[in-house]
Motif scaffolding. Structure first.
Motif, PDB file in Angstrom:
ATOM      1  N   LYS A   1       0.830  -1.204   0.000  1.00 45.35           N
ATOM      2  CA  LYS A   1       0.000   0.000   0.000  1.00 45.35           C
ATOM      3  C   LYS A   1       0.864   1.253   0.000  1.00 45.35           C
ATOM      4  O   LYS A   1       0.628   2.188  -0.780  1.00 45.35           O
ATOM      5  CB  LYS A   1      -0.923   0.015   1.214  1.00 45.35           C
ATOM      6  CG  LYS A   1      -1.828   1.247   1.258  1.00 45.35           C
ATOM      7  CD  LYS A   1      -2.750   1.236   2.464  1.00 45.35           C
ATOM      8  CE  LYS A   1      -3.636   2.484   2.479  1.00 45.35           C
ATOM      9  NZ  LYS A   1      -4.538   2.523   3.659  1.00 45.35           N
ATOM     10  N   ASP A   2       1.894   1.299   0.828  1.00 39.89           N
ATOM     11  CA  ASP A   2       2.720   2.488   0.960  1.00 39.89           C
ATOM     12  C   ASP A   2       3.480   2.787  -0.327  1.00 39.89           C
ATOM     13  O   ASP A   2       3.657   3.950  -0.691  1.00 39.89           O
ATOM     14  CB  ASP A   2       3.703   2.319   2.116  1.00 39.89           C
ATOM     15  CG  ASP A   2       4.425   3.607   2.465  1.00 39.89           C
ATOM     16  OD1 ASP A   2       3.750   4.561   2.923  1.00 39.89           O
ATOM     17  OD2 ASP A   2       5.655   3.670   2.277  1.00 39.89           O
TER      18      ASP A   2
ATOM     19  N   LYS B   1       2.518   1.803  -3.333  1.00 34.46           N
ATOM     20  CA  LYS B   1       1.573   1.892  -4.458  1.00 34.46           C
ATOM     21  C   LYS B   1       1.992   0.966  -5.610  1.00 34.46           C
ATOM     22  O   LYS B   1       2.210   1.405  -6.743  1.00 34.46           O
ATOM     23  CB  LYS B   1       1.450   3.328  -4.960  1.00 34.46           C
ATOM     24  CG  LYS B   1       0.942   4.311  -3.915  1.00 34.46           C
ATOM     25  CD  LYS B   1       0.877   5.731  -4.471  1.00 34.46           C
ATOM     26  CE  LYS B   1       0.298   6.710  -3.458  1.00 34.46           C
ATOM     27  NZ  LYS B   1       1.124   6.859  -2.243  1.00 34.46           N
TER      28      LYS B   1
ATOM     29  N   ASN C   1       2.155  -1.089  -8.679  1.00 40.88           N
ATOM     30  CA  ASN C   1       1.416  -0.868  -9.914  1.00 40.88           C
ATOM     31  C   ASN C   1       0.483  -2.044 -10.231  1.00 40.88           C
ATOM     32  O   ASN C   1       0.824  -3.202  -9.985  1.00 40.88           O
ATOM     33  CB  ASN C   1       2.421  -0.674 -11.054  1.00 40.88           C
ATOM     34  CG  ASN C   1       1.771  -0.253 -12.345  1.00 40.88           C
ATOM     35  OD1 ASN C   1       1.342  -1.090 -13.123  1.00 40.88           O
ATOM     36  ND2 ASN C   1       1.699   1.046 -12.570  1.00 40.88           N
TER      37      ASN C   1
END
Length: 335
Positions: free
Chosen positions: A184-185, A187, A189
């Protein structure tokens, strides 16, 4: 944010007492191999050698030997020659062989990345790679976010601080506990999440290794890794390290010819977002340092392993969101 520093891991020396080193693998496209090879020479000195249409080496640089290749085993090892031979075509006598290889390279590079493989870089010199990232960006290199089909990654190969099974197991536990938070941190792809290259560990294996009674020796640890269906396509790939520690056993269990023997963790998760001016190499390294911090803090590691097992058992919905929030509090405490 251009002053982001590479944070120090809890242990800076390898088992031999020397400063630990980290190898990096950058996947990208959009810049010719020849341009990149001479760019590396300009930055770090050394000599450029074109090994084949698909492979260069830059030797005797101030950091060691860089490799640059098209990340396609079929082309690098020229397996296509075997195919042509089977249908009666001998490429060694083909007058326009180089033209054919250039065409194959151009077609492949639209979906298959070029790859810079750095030499092992001492922890104290990792900041020197920032210039390489900046130069690639100025040359408009295309990274993970440049196209939906670019499932390009950045691989980190940090030298292990300890060869013991308990240390390796603790690093694996720490990574698994932080996996959802890191995804999550950073991101990750969508194109990379949809491909099999960074598949999450299966829940039955997570339950197995987080069990406080699980204390395997090296042979059992390796056998269990394969027994639970793990392969090189995990965000933290232990196969190179297993090959280094027990080549005979690992070779007998492995099917993948791409795995080499290295005394390193092979951390495959991060994007390689060279096209994004807000993406920094140090950020990806610093997320890995969090894994090493949790692995070295046995009290916290055991506490969060128990919490994971309990939350997984007691939570019917939204487990991932709840777990990320819990790990987020730990991250904020240690940063």
């Amino acid at each position: 944010m251009d002053d982001i520093e590479f944070k120090s891991p809890p242990v800076r020396n390898n088992p031999e007492g020397e400063e630990r080193k980290v190898g990096y693998e950058f996947e990208f496209t959009g810049v010719s191999m020849e341009t990149v090879a001479h760019m590396l020479q300009e930055l770090y000195g050394g000599d450029v050698h074109q090994i084949s249409t698909y492979e260069y080496s830059i030797t005797d640089t101030s950091l060691g030997t860089f490799k640059l290749e098209l990340d396609a085993q079929l082309l690098r090892e020229k397996k296509y020659e075997e195919f042509f031979q089977k249908i009666g075509i001998d490429l060694s006598s083909y007058k326009r062989k180089e033209s054919l290889e250039d065409s194959l390279k151009d077609m492949a590079s639209s979906v298959v990345p070029f790859e810079i493989i750095t030499p092992p870089i001492p922890l104290s010199k990792m900041g020197r790679l920032t210039k390489m990232v900046d130069k690639l960006r100025k040359h408009e290199a295309k990274g993970t976010g440049s196209s939906f089909v670019y499932a390009f990654g950045l691989h980190l190969n940090p030298e292990v601080p300890d060869y013991s099974v308990s240390s390796i197991l603790n690093h694996l536990k720490a990574y698994i506990l932080l996996d959802n938070w890191i995804r999550k941190d950073s991101k990750i792809n969508l194109s990379r999440r949809l491909t099999p290259f960074i598949n999450e560990y299966e829940e039955n294996y997570i339950q197995h290794i987080l069990n406080p009674d699980y204390k395997p020796d090296l042979e059992q640890f390796i056998r269990d890794y394969f027994e639970f269906g793990n392969s090189r396509n995990r965000p933290l790939d232990l196969l190179p390290l297993f090959m280094y520690l027990n080549k005979n056993l690992t070779s007998s269990l492995i099917k993948d010819t791409l795995t080499s023997s290295r005394p390193t963790y092979h951390y495959r998760l991060p994007n390689c977002s060279l096209e994004d001016e807000n993406w920094f190499l140090a950020q990806e390294w610093n997320r890995w340092v969090l894994v090493e911090k949790l692995a070295s803090d046995k009290k916290s590691l055991n506490q969060y392993a128990r919490a994971y097992l309990k939350m997984k058992r007691d939570t019917l919905i939204r487990f991932e969101n709840k777990w990320i929030k819990l790990m987020d509090r730990w991250v904020k405490d240690v940063q």
